[in-house]
Write an enzyme that holds these catalytic residues in place. Structure first.
Site, PDB file in Angstrom:
ATOM      1  N   SER A 181      43.451  43.218  40.986  1.00 44.05           N
ATOM      2  CA  SER A 181      42.446  44.164  40.520  1.00 44.05           C
ATOM      3  C   SER A 181      42.764  44.575  39.082  1.00 44.05           C
ATOM      4  O   SER A 181      43.781  44.144  38.519  1.00 44.05           O
ATOM      5  CB  SER A 181      42.429  45.393  41.432  1.00 44.05           C
ATOM      6  OG  SER A 181      42.200  45.023  42.775  1.00 44.05           O
TER       7      SER A 181
ATOM      8  N   HIS B 257      31.901  47.174  39.252  1.00 47.19           N
ATOM      9  CA  HIS B 257      32.760  47.906  40.187  1.00 47.19           C
ATOM     10  C   HIS B 257      33.786  47.014  40.872  1.00 47.19           C
ATOM     11  O   HIS B 257      34.727  47.513  41.483  1.00 47.19           O
ATOM     12  CB  HIS B 257      31.917  48.598  41.256  1.00 47.19           C
ATOM     13  CG  HIS B 257      31.507  47.731  42.412  1.00 47.19           C
ATOM     14  ND1 HIS B 257      30.869  46.516  42.241  1.00 47.19           N
ATOM     15  CD2 HIS B 257      31.654  47.893  43.757  1.00 47.19           C
ATOM     16  CE1 HIS B 257      30.630  45.985  43.435  1.00 47.19           C
ATOM     17  NE2 HIS B 257      31.096  46.795  44.366  1.00 47.19           N
TER      18      HIS B 257
END
Length: 483
Positions: free
Chosen positions: A387, A406
């Site tokens: 991430s 997102h």
């Protein structure tokens, strides 16, 4: 370049593409997609149909937008952004999503990979025990109706006052963990019945709790990283992705039925019934906004209770308090929400559906401790690939209503993923790569395989090159809990 649409798509920049308002009858503004050529060519046809349908909604301003993680969703594409005039515009549950205030939370620690690796399996077992996951999971916080009403109104603040966190946490949550205007009287009994037992639970689907490591060579902006408490040196951090669970789902379901009737009264037609809406200033619009804020506050509270349980688990495994371990919240950001925010045109109602607020430096909404670098943006990838932590930019304020992607975005349906991947084999492969996995079901694990998602680095690089978000650090997974 071959695209999955017959509509005319023109290049604005190398990362921005536009579908003119002339391409579909009823479009009030152009549609814009943020993507590289490769990402755009791989987008499913639903993205083009849905983003242009959004461009037809009453009162929309500037553009209907879709971020590079965009894919087919309910009404809006996942990755969709649209802003509406407060007086002429509408509010639509399809622009928020069923999981109201699904969002990301990141917790930093002073621990290193060397500290954690010998106890990683024990740590993941303890986290799995303390944070319930899976469909129908119930939390340890027991609430009656009056107490849950208080959670709906006060969000994360209720948690802090009841011992589930630190006072400093509130300044590190979007809007202080509490959206104003929540009214429990606008929420159905059925929604309350579904939600009041779920505080402190992950749920299923793409929700997860992940232990991650940040190495020096994956810090891209050392000054911003330092401001956010990210030091590198194989630092351990914890990421949580979840939302309002069944409560938010029921709120959305209830008001979609209300809006289907309301549209006839207000003479509103939409290209897709999934875009059912009502004027924002109407009684129905006001009621949904008040109920949505209740669901959003419950999601902030849910992630706050999970944070409390994470701190407890780390303290138990390492024999030191969470304070001694430096387990400070970095940030908590929503990515399924509609909010009134101020831009060049004045106050607008911004829908973000699978997209994240990315306000630039200096905005008063950004916590004072981060205001010089911009709002933190937490971008979750697949559980196999890692991430990113980023910050918002001034350019985003002018181009995308202070919004960005997102996550990585799906390329494969859950059903297709289960046909392609076996969960038990995936878990073994991940553990061979040093990622400890705890999952409620192997089929649920298969749904979230890395092959089902876009390349997170490509998605992040797109928004970096477009100038709407700035990379700070990459976070590599070493332990994952899935519902």
């Amino acid at each position: 370049m071959k695209l999955n649409t017959s509509m005319a798509v023109t290049r604005v920049t190398d990362q921005v593409w536009e579908i003119p308002a002339s391409e579909k009858p009823g479009m009030l503004v152009p549609a814009r997609i943020y993507a590289t050529e490769t990402i755009l060519s791989e987008m499913d046809s639903g993205v083009f149909e849905q983003v242009t349908n959004v461009a037809c909604l009453p009162g929309i301003r500037r553009y209907a937008l879709c971020m590079p993680d965009g894919h087919w969703g309910y009404g809006f594409p996942i990755g969709g952004v649209a802003a509406f005039d407060l007086h002429e515009g509408v509010i639509s549950p399809g622009g928020v999503g069923y999981d109201v205030n699904c969002g990301m939370r990141l917790i930093r620690t002073d621990l290193t990979l060397e500290d954690v690796k010998p106890r990683l399996d024990l740590l993941m077992t303890e986290l799995f025990r303390r944070v319930p996951a899976g469909v129908g999971a119930k939390g340890f916080v027991r609430l009656n109706r009056a107490e849950f009403d208080d959670v709906m109104k006060r969000g994360a603040r209720w948690c802090i006052e009841h011992g589930y966190g630190w006072h400093e946490d509130l300044e590190r949550i979007e809007d202080g963990g509490c959206l104003a205007g929540a009214d429990p009287g606008k929420v159905s009994d059925h929604a309350v019945e579904r939600g009041h037992t779920q505080l402190g639970t992950l749920g299923a689907g793409n929700h997860y709790l992940e232990v991650q490591v940040v190495s020096n060579d994956r810090i891209f902006d050392p000054a911003a990283a330092a401001a956010l408490g990210i030091t590198g040196h194989d630092q351990i951090v914890v990421m949580v992705h979840c939302g309002s669970r069944g409560f938010g789902h029921q709120v959305a379901s209830d008001y979609l039925r209300v809006f289907e009737q309301a549209m006839r009264r207000y003479g509103i037609t939409v290209k897709d019934q999934q875009l059912a809406c009502a004027p924002f200033r109407s009684p129905e619009g006001h009621d949904y906004f008040a109920a949505m804020n209740c669901a959003a506050n419950s999601a902030f509270a849910n992630r706050q209770v999970i944070t409390h349980r994470i701190r407890e688990a780390f303290a138990s495994v390492f024999g030191r308090s969470a304070e001694e371990l430096g387990m400070h919240l970095v940030y908590d950001v929503a990515h399924n929400i509609a909010k009134v925010e101020r831009f060049e045109e004045g106050d607008l109602l911004v829908h973000r559906k699978g997209s994240t607020r990315a306000f630039g430096p200096g905005r008063p909404e950004v916590p004072a401790l981060y205001r010089a670098v911009g709002q933190p943006v937490i971008c979750g990838g697949s559980m196999e690939t890692g991430s990113y932590l980023l910050v918002g930019t001034e350019r985003a304020m002018h181009e995308t209503f202070g919004s960005t992607m997102h996550g990585s975005g799906r390329t494969m349906s859950r059903a297709q993923a289960k046909r392609t991947v076996r969960g038990d084999q995936l878990r073994r492969q991940m553990e061979q790569r040093g990622i400890v996995v705890k999952a409620v079901s192997m089929s649920g694990l298969a749904e979230e395989a890395g092959v089902a998602y876009k390349n997170i680095s490509d998605v992040v690089e797109t928004v970096q090159l477009a100038g709407i978000t700035r990379k700070v650090a990459e976070l590599r997974p070493i332990g994952n809990i899935k519902g």
